[in-house]
Design an enzyme around this catalytic site. Structure first.
Site, PDB file in Angstrom:
ATOM      1  NE  ARG A 175      -0.614   0.170   5.063  1.00 42.97           N
ATOM      2  CZ  ARG A 175      -0.333   1.453   5.479  1.00 42.97           C
ATOM      3  NH1 ARG A 175      -0.770   2.463   4.942  1.00 42.97           N
ATOM      4  NH2 ARG A 175       0.434   1.785   6.668  1.00 42.97           N
ATOM      5  NE  ARG A 179       0.452  10.847   7.089  1.00 40.39           N
ATOM      6  CZ  ARG A 179       1.362  11.272   7.884  1.00 40.39           C
ATOM      7  NH1 ARG A 179       2.042  12.489   7.607  1.00 40.39           N
ATOM      8  NH2 ARG A 179       2.021  10.357   8.459  1.00 40.39           N
ATOM      9  NE  ARG A 252      19.411  -3.320  -3.010  1.00 40.60           N
ATOM     10  CZ  ARG A 252      20.478  -2.849  -3.686  1.00 40.60           C
ATOM     11  NH1 ARG A 252      21.148  -3.722  -4.474  1.00 40.60           N
ATOM     12  NH2 ARG A 252      20.357  -1.592  -4.241  1.00 40.60           N
ATOM     13  NE  ARG A 283      18.104   7.727   3.869  1.00 37.52           N
ATOM     14  CZ  ARG A 283      17.335   7.306   5.204  1.00 37.52           C
ATOM     15  NH1 ARG A 283      16.116   8.120   5.520  1.00 37.52           N
ATOM     16  NH2 ARG A 283      17.782   6.606   6.039  1.00 37.52           N
ATOM     17  CD  GLU A 303      20.472   5.721   3.634  1.00 44.43           C
ATOM     18  OE1 GLU A 303      19.561   5.116   3.535  1.00 44.43           O
ATOM     19  OE2 GLU A 303      20.585   6.507   4.736  1.00 44.43           O
ATOM     20  CE1 TYR A 351      15.273  -1.708   8.609  1.00 45.96           C
ATOM     21  CE2 TYR A 351      13.044  -1.061   8.761  1.00 45.96           C
ATOM     22  CZ  TYR A 351      14.275  -0.711   8.862  1.00 45.96           C
ATOM     23  OH  TYR A 351      14.510   0.721   9.170  1.00 45.96           O
ATOM     24  CG  ASP A 353      10.067   0.807  11.922  1.00 49.09           C
ATOM     25  OD1 ASP A 353      10.782   0.921  11.311  1.00 49.09           O
ATOM     26  OD2 ASP A 353       8.900   0.990  11.861  1.00 49.09           O
TER      27      ASP A 353
END
Length: 373
Positions: A175, A179, A252, A283, A303, A351, A353
């Protein structure tokens, strides 16, 4: 008769997960030793203080959570500021606000209302008329239309994964959050910020008085360490633990180009994403924004996503069907290691957070009959 071990727990890795495990076990009276193969603690959230600036050596780490217990926990060691992540995207000479919100839609189409923005997106989706989603490109266009895809998704994604979007599986983008309000806050969580004084300060507080061996590769002396500790908490790569005996899991990696800038500011925002296929970096981060550091100079990081090769850091697990099947086979092998807890990002091949890492540690501690207050 139970063997007399030197340590109750030997913890492999001093990242956020390992440091919390060590702290809580030590606090509850267990004999703990940490083994760390790098020359510093903290794993990928390690920060260094240079020119009055806390530098995120392994890329931007912005803490965010909606879990009040986790927020109070980290703030009990070091106070966090109220940094809000509001990145910008740069594409062919123009800046766009991220995440996709009414500011973005106004910059792209000149629209001012939710209804106008929704109509533009639906118009583009209808024009493409994608019925059969075969790849990531199809998936993204079917969600947001071609304009947003071309300007803000395609180039960045191809750099991130090292493949064309029409060669990538659609599940990578399940998805795309849209917003329909003027809100540039990248995260939806209630709490977010950066530890004042850097993440290394947080890790040092967690590891206070706990013995640590730096520059020590656990796997090179695995048999020895298994003899001196009753339990091993292993947060390294699970396939590496078993010497890749049934194959290598894929990742990666990232390359960071850290540069000192001899002027007060380099760019207009903390994080700017470069969403065209060129330049090669995804970035640029300007570190002094994180804590509003005062300095006549600045430090930036460019990066670069790269294909993982042996010796690099493993950042992003490639959780496709093939790799997940291989991971499940390693989990079966892990069942034979009764005194080893495989966990953390690399041990779980997932992964996380930072708040998820903390919750994972709390859950693993509960299995050891330790309730984190």
């Amino acid at each position: 008769m139970e063997k007399d071990y030197k340590y109750d727990y030997l913890i492999v890795g001093s990242g956020l997960y390992g440091s919390i495990m060590a702290h809580e076990l030590f606090k509850h009276g267990y004999k703990v030793l940490i083994i760390e193969k790098r020359n510093h603690v903290g794993g990928n959230i390690y920060t260094e203080y240079r020119d009055n600036i806390d530098i995120h050596i392994y890329g931007a780490h912005i803490f965010h959570t909606s879990n009040e217990k986790i927020w109070k926990y980290v703030n009990s060691f070091v106070k966090f500021n109220n940094f809000i992540n509001s990145p910008l995207a740069f594409y062919k000479g123009n800046y766009y606000h991220m995440p996709f919100n009414m500011n973005t839609f106004h910059e792209i189409w000149g629209v001012n209302t939710k209804e106008e923005a929704m109509a533009k997106i639906e118009e583009e989706k209808k024009k493409e008329n994608i019925k059969d989603i075969k790849n990531l490109e199809d998936q993204a266009i079917s969600l947001v239309g071609r304009t947003i895809y071309e300007r803000l998704i395609k180039g960045y994604t191809e750099k991130q994964w090292g493949k064309k979007c029409n060669e990538l599986p659609s599940f990578i983008i399940k998805r795309l959050p849209l917003r329909f309000e003027y809100n540039n806050n990248y995260f939806n969580d209630i709490y977010q910020g950066i530890p004042i004084g850097g993440y290394t300060k947080l890790i040092n507080e967690l590891l206070k008085n706990i013995p640590i061996k730096l520059n020590e590769d656990f796997l090179k002396n695995k048999d020895y360490y298994k003899k001196i500790a009753k339990k091993i908490i292993y947060s390294g790569a699970i396939d590496e633990y078993f010497d890749y005996k049934i194959g290598k899991l894929e990742y990666r990696s990232l390359k960071f180009d850290l540069e000192k800038i001899n002027k007060e500011f380099y760019q207009k925002n903390c994080v700017i994403n470069f969403t065209d296929v060129t330049p090669a970096y995804t970035r640029i981060i300007e570190h002094k924004y994180f804590e509003n550091d005062k300095s006549p100079v600045s430090w930036i990081t460019k990066e670069y996503p790269v294909n993982y090769v042996e010796g690099m850091e493993k950042y992003y697990p490639l959780n496709d069907e093939k790799n997940n099947r291989l991971y499940e086979k390693y989990l079966e092998l892990a069942k034979n290691e009764s005194n080893v807890i495989f966990s953390g990002r690399l041990g779980r091949y997932k992964y996380y957070d930072m708040d998820d890492v903390i919750e994972l540690a709390f859950n693993d501690l509960a299995k050891e009959n330790i309730d984190v207050e």
